[in-house]
Write a protein that holds these residues in place. Structure first.
Motif, PDB file in Angstrom:
ATOM      1  N   ALA A 130       0.835  -1.205   0.000  1.00 46.28           N
ATOM      2  CA  ALA A 130       0.000   0.000   0.000  1.00 46.28           C
ATOM      3  C   ALA A 130       0.870   1.255   0.000  1.00 46.28           C
ATOM      4  N   ALA A 131       2.021   1.208   0.671  1.00 46.51           N
ATOM      5  CA  ALA A 131       2.913   2.364   0.732  1.00 46.51           C
ATOM      6  C   ALA A 131       3.493   2.726  -0.636  1.00 46.51           C
ATOM      7  N   MET A 132       3.508   1.772  -1.568  1.00 49.79           N
ATOM      8  CA  MET A 132       3.997   2.064  -2.920  1.00 49.79           C
ATOM      9  C   MET A 132       3.134   3.117  -3.607  1.00 49.79           C
ATOM     10  N   ALA A 133       1.886   3.259  -3.160  1.00 50.86           N
ATOM     11  CA  ALA A 133       0.995   4.269  -3.739  1.00 50.86           C
ATOM     12  C   ALA A 133       1.507   5.681  -3.470  1.00 50.86           C
TER      13      ALA A 133
ATOM     14  N   LEU B 193      -1.233 -23.277  -8.270  1.00 47.63           N
ATOM     15  CA  LEU B 193      -2.385 -22.649  -8.922  1.00 47.63           C
ATOM     16  C   LEU B 193      -2.684 -21.284  -8.299  1.00 47.63           C
ATOM     17  N   GLY B 194      -2.695 -21.221  -6.960  1.00 44.96           N
ATOM     18  CA  GLY B 194      -2.901 -19.945  -6.290  1.00 44.96           C
ATOM     19  C   GLY B 194      -1.809 -18.944  -6.620  1.00 44.96           C
ATOM     20  N   TYR B 195      -0.576 -19.413  -6.681  1.00 43.38           N
ATOM     21  CA  TYR B 195       0.571 -18.560  -7.009  1.00 43.38           C
ATOM     22  C   TYR B 195       0.411 -17.968  -8.410  1.00 43.38           C
ATOM     23  N   ARG B 196       0.007 -18.798  -9.367  1.00 40.18           N
ATOM     24  CA  ARG B 196      -0.149 -18.341 -10.753  1.00 40.18           C
ATOM     25  C   ARG B 196      -1.327 -17.385 -10.907  1.00 40.18           C
ATOM     26  N   ILE B 197      -2.379 -17.605 -10.138  1.00 40.12           N
ATOM     27  CA  ILE B 197      -3.509 -16.671 -10.179  1.00 40.12           C
ATOM     28  C   ILE B 197      -3.052 -15.288  -9.708  1.00 40.12           C
ATOM     29  N   ALA B 198      -2.215 -15.264  -8.679  1.00 39.31           N
ATOM     30  CA  ALA B 198      -1.677 -13.991  -8.192  1.00 39.31           C
ATOM     31  C   ALA B 198      -0.823 -13.314  -9.255  1.00 39.31           C
ATOM     32  N   LEU B 199      -0.011 -14.087  -9.977  1.00 38.26           N
ATOM     33  CA  LEU B 199       0.811 -13.520 -11.046  1.00 38.26           C
ATOM     34  C   LEU B 199      -0.063 -12.983 -12.173  1.00 38.26           C
ATOM     35  N   LEU B 200      -1.169 -13.679 -12.437  1.00 40.64           N
ATOM     36  CA  LEU B 200      -2.110 -13.207 -13.449  1.00 40.64           C
ATOM     37  C   LEU B 200      -2.707 -11.855 -13.036  1.00 40.64           C
ATOM     38  N   LEU B 201      -3.029 -11.733 -11.756  1.00 36.58           N
ATOM     39  CA  LEU B 201      -3.605 -10.497 -11.238  1.00 36.58           C
ATOM     40  C   LEU B 201      -2.604  -9.347 -11.302  1.00 36.58           C
ATOM     41  N   THR B 202      -1.382  -9.591 -10.829  1.00 32.40           N
ATOM     42  CA  THR B 202      -0.387  -8.511 -10.744  1.00 32.40           C
ATOM     43  C   THR B 202       0.358  -8.278 -12.052  1.00 32.40           C
ATOM     44  N   GLY B 203       0.369  -9.274 -12.930  1.00 29.97           N
ATOM     45  CA  GLY B 203       1.089  -9.105 -14.192  1.00 29.97           C
ATOM     46  C   GLY B 203       0.200  -8.765 -15.357  1.00 29.97           C
ATOM     47  N   SER B 204      -1.092  -9.022 -15.240  1.00 31.13           N
ATOM     48  CA  SER B 204      -2.016  -8.762 -16.341  1.00 31.13           C
ATOM     49  C   SER B 204      -3.037  -7.694 -15.970  1.00 31.13           C
ATOM     50  N   LEU B 205      -3.842  -7.977 -14.952  1.00 31.90           N
ATOM     51  CA  LEU B 205      -4.883  -7.028 -14.556  1.00 31.90           C
ATOM     52  C   LEU B 205      -4.290  -5.691 -14.131  1.00 31.90           C
ATOM     53  N   ALA B 206      -3.154  -5.728 -13.439  1.00 33.61           N
ATOM     54  CA  ALA B 206      -2.534  -4.479 -12.986  1.00 33.61           C
ATOM     55  C   ALA B 206      -2.166  -3.578 -14.158  1.00 33.61           C
ATOM     56  N   LEU B 207      -1.641  -4.153 -15.228  1.00 34.51           N
ATOM     57  CA  LEU B 207      -1.258  -3.360 -16.401  1.00 34.51           C
ATOM     58  C   LEU B 207      -2.491  -2.837 -17.139  1.00 34.51           C
ATOM     59  N   ILE B 208      -3.528  -3.645 -17.205  1.00 29.87           N
ATOM     60  CA  ILE B 208      -4.771  -3.198 -17.850  1.00 29.87           C
ATOM     61  C   ILE B 208      -5.379  -2.031 -17.062  1.00 29.87           C
ATOM     62  N   LEU B 209      -5.393  -2.161 -15.732  1.00 27.23           N
ATOM     63  CA  LEU B 209      -5.908  -1.086 -14.891  1.00 27.23           C
ATOM     64  C   LEU B 209      -5.084   0.187 -15.029  1.00 27.23           C
ATOM     65  N   ALA B 210      -3.754   0.023 -15.212  1.00 22.23           N
ATOM     66  CA  ALA B 210      -2.856   1.186 -15.284  1.00 22.23           C
ATOM     67  C   ALA B 210      -3.124   2.050 -16.513  1.00 22.23           C
TER      68      ALA B 210
ATOM     69  N   SER C  21      -3.019   4.116  -7.531  1.00 22.46           N
ATOM     70  CA  SER C  21      -4.278   3.436  -7.208  1.00 22.46           C
ATOM     71  C   SER C  21      -4.192   1.940  -7.490  1.00 22.46           C
ATOM     72  N   VAL C  22      -3.446   1.576  -8.536  1.00 26.07           N
ATOM     73  CA  VAL C  22      -3.259   0.163  -8.865  1.00 26.07           C
ATOM     74  C   VAL C  22      -2.575  -0.559  -7.706  1.00 26.07           C
ATOM     75  N   TYR C  23      -1.497   0.023  -7.170  1.00 24.23           N
ATOM     76  CA  TYR C  23      -0.780  -0.617  -6.066  1.00 24.23           C
ATOM     77  C   TYR C  23      -1.639  -0.683  -4.805  1.00 24.23           C
ATOM     78  N   LEU C  24      -2.462   0.323  -4.578  1.00 20.11           N
ATOM     79  CA  LEU C  24      -3.347   0.302  -3.422  1.00 20.11           C
ATOM     80  C   LEU C  24      -4.342  -0.853  -3.534  1.00 20.11           C
ATOM     81  N   LEU C  25      -4.880  -1.051  -4.737  1.00 22.24           N
ATOM     82  CA  LEU C  25      -5.808  -2.160  -4.964  1.00 22.24           C
ATOM     83  C   LEU C  25      -5.103  -3.510  -4.801  1.00 22.24           C
ATOM     84  N   MET C  26      -3.875  -3.627  -5.313  1.00 23.46           N
ATOM     85  CA  MET C  26      -3.146  -4.883  -5.217  1.00 23.46           C
ATOM     86  C   MET C  26      -2.858  -5.255  -3.762  1.00 23.46           C
ATOM     87  N   SER C  27      -2.627  -4.235  -2.916  1.00 25.38           N
ATOM     88  CA  SER C  27      -2.310  -4.513  -1.513  1.00 25.38           C
ATOM     89  C   SER C  27      -3.474  -5.207  -0.804  1.00 25.38           C
ATOM     90  N   VAL C  28      -4.696  -4.904  -1.240  1.00 22.33           N
ATOM     91  CA  VAL C  28      -5.882  -5.511  -0.613  1.00 22.33           C
ATOM     92  C   VAL C  28      -5.880  -7.025  -0.799  1.00 22.33           C
TER      93      VAL C  28
END
Length: 428
Positions: A98-101, A152-169, A176-183
């Motif tokens: 969250a501090a990365m925000a 599987l859980g690890y890869r889902i996290a990579l999908l979230l932070t490596g794909s969704l994060a860039l789309i959101l950006a 705001s992206v980093y704040l959401l990822m911290s949740v």
């Protein structure tokens, strides 16, 4: 018992539900201090050399074996030997991400680096605790299922932070992206609170024992020279793949692809290709054995970098991009399947937490330290020559294989050291 019902009982247990969420928690911080952070820095026009040097942020992943014995020896006064460490680390990660925000890459790069190093340190330590928890809580017949759901859980996290994060950006600010990822770390906290407690075991009598016994046993079992060669191999086997992985996002952005393109194709499709490659690698490994798998998959892993060379030559071309991402990630998945099997096979089950931390730390050396000059190298050589160099960077690791994994038809035995009483090593 009906085998289908037995399988459903294993996968549907509280234990497996906890492991998939702990895998998610373990994978969440990785890209936020590497590939995704590089995308943020590239968009902010940070110098390419500085972006390449930011791979050094991941040094804690390479050095985590230094403090892994502490987690084996010292038990916090709540939630047991493993879960106590996990909950503290997960809360720390939620705050640090969250501090990365609050960071500004262009104006205060040094504060961004400090924040990222803190995340990497907490994440590496969480990996130690999560690996140890997985080892302690799983029964022998649950090992395969437990490893699968954790990955599987690890890869889902990579999908979230490596794909969704860039789309959101492309739609909201990076802060705001980093704040959401911290949740997302809240899922790991919930899993830790409700995860079953492993059976009570006696920890090492002292921190000295926690340090000496695992390392001494490994070097005695392998022999000093063989052990050093194995550690060198672990450093070098995925070096070529690490070169490409470290600079692929800046390369694609500079080639003209958008963050959404990269998030959807590299982060989404690429991770799916990696999962398919890993599963295929496991299937082939059972057929041709570990030694031959290391040879074949290592060679394919190196050759796959040619796809990036072709993309560098043709420029912005979506068909070539899709082909490049699928080939490179599928072959990387093949290599990962053989490599992880090799690391597990090197561990004595009595000391698997500390020994796996040691071996995976050496694996992280190529990913985080040896590739640090990659950005500077790409600036000097240009992208096409850089990808040629990445292919040759994979050769030294392959040249070490004849010394301890010769090409032969024998399938590796399923047993690992540490099952018999006489395997216990005592310092002289």
């Amino acid at each position: 018992m009906n085998p289908v019902k037995s399988l459903l009982r294993v996968f549907g247990s509280q234990k497996m539900a906890a492991l998939i969420l702990l895998g998610f928690s373990s994978g969440l911080p990785l890209f936020l201090t590497s590939k995704t952070l590089q995308a943020w820095m590239t968009v902010e026009k940070v110098d390419l050399t500085a972006i390449g040097l930011f791979s050094l942020v991941g040094v804690p992943y390479s050095l985590k074996f230094l403090w892994s014995p502490l987690l084996d020896w010292f038990t916090l006064p709540f939630l047991g030997r493993r879960r106590g460490w996990l909950i503290i680390l997960q809360i720390g990660l939620l705050i640090a991400i969250a501090a990365m925000a609050l960071q500004q890459p262009k104006q205060a790069l040094q504060f961004l680096a400090i924040n990222a190093v803190v995340i990497a340190f907490l994440s590496a330590t969480q990996d130690i605790a999560a690996d140890a928890y997985r080892t302690d809580v799983l029964e022998p017949l649950e090992m395969g299922a437990g490893a699968a759901v954790f990955v599987l859980g690890y890869r889902i996290a990579l999908l979230l932070t490596g794909s969704l994060a860039l789309i959101l950006a492309d739609r909201i600010a990076w802060s705001s992206v980093y704040l959401l990822m911290s949740v997302g770390m809240a899922l790991g906290i919930i899993a830790t609170l409700f995860a079953p407690e492993p059976k009570e075991i006696n920890p090492p009598a002292s921190l000295t024992d926690a340090v000496i016994l695992p390392f001494g046993e490994f070097f005695q079992r392998q022999g000093a020279v063989q052990a050093i060669l194995i550690l060198l191999f672990i450093v070098l086997y995925k070096l070529g793949d690490s070169f490409v992985n470290n600079m692929s996002t800046p390369f694609l952005l500079q080639t003209g692809f958008t963050q959404t393109d990269i998030g959807a194709i590299q982060g989404g499709m690429g991770l799916i290709a990696t999962i398919v490659g890993t599963l295929a690698g496991g299937a082939f490994l059972s057929k041709i054995g570990l030694n031959r798998s290391l040879w074949v998959f290592g060679a394919l892993q190196a050759i796959s970098n040619l796809s990036y060379l072709i993309l560098a030559q043709v420029g912005k071309n979506y068909q070539v991009l899709v082909l490049t991402i699928n080939i490179e990630h599928f072959c990387a998945g093949l290599g990962t399947a053989a490599f992880v099997a090799f690391l597990m096979n090197m561990c004595n089950q009595r000391y698997s937490a500390t020994q796996y931390a040691l071996l995976s730390s050496f694996m992280a050396v190529s990913r985080d330290i040896l590739v640090a000059p990659a950005g500077s190298l790409a600036k000097i050589t240009g992208w096409p020559l850089f990808f040629v160099i990445s292919i040759f960077a994979a050769v030294p690791g392959l040249l070490l294989l004849p010394l301890f994994a010769p090409w032969n038809p024998k399938v590796l035995a399923a047993t690992r050291p540490g099952l018999e009483e006489e395997d216990i090593w005592e310092p002289k």
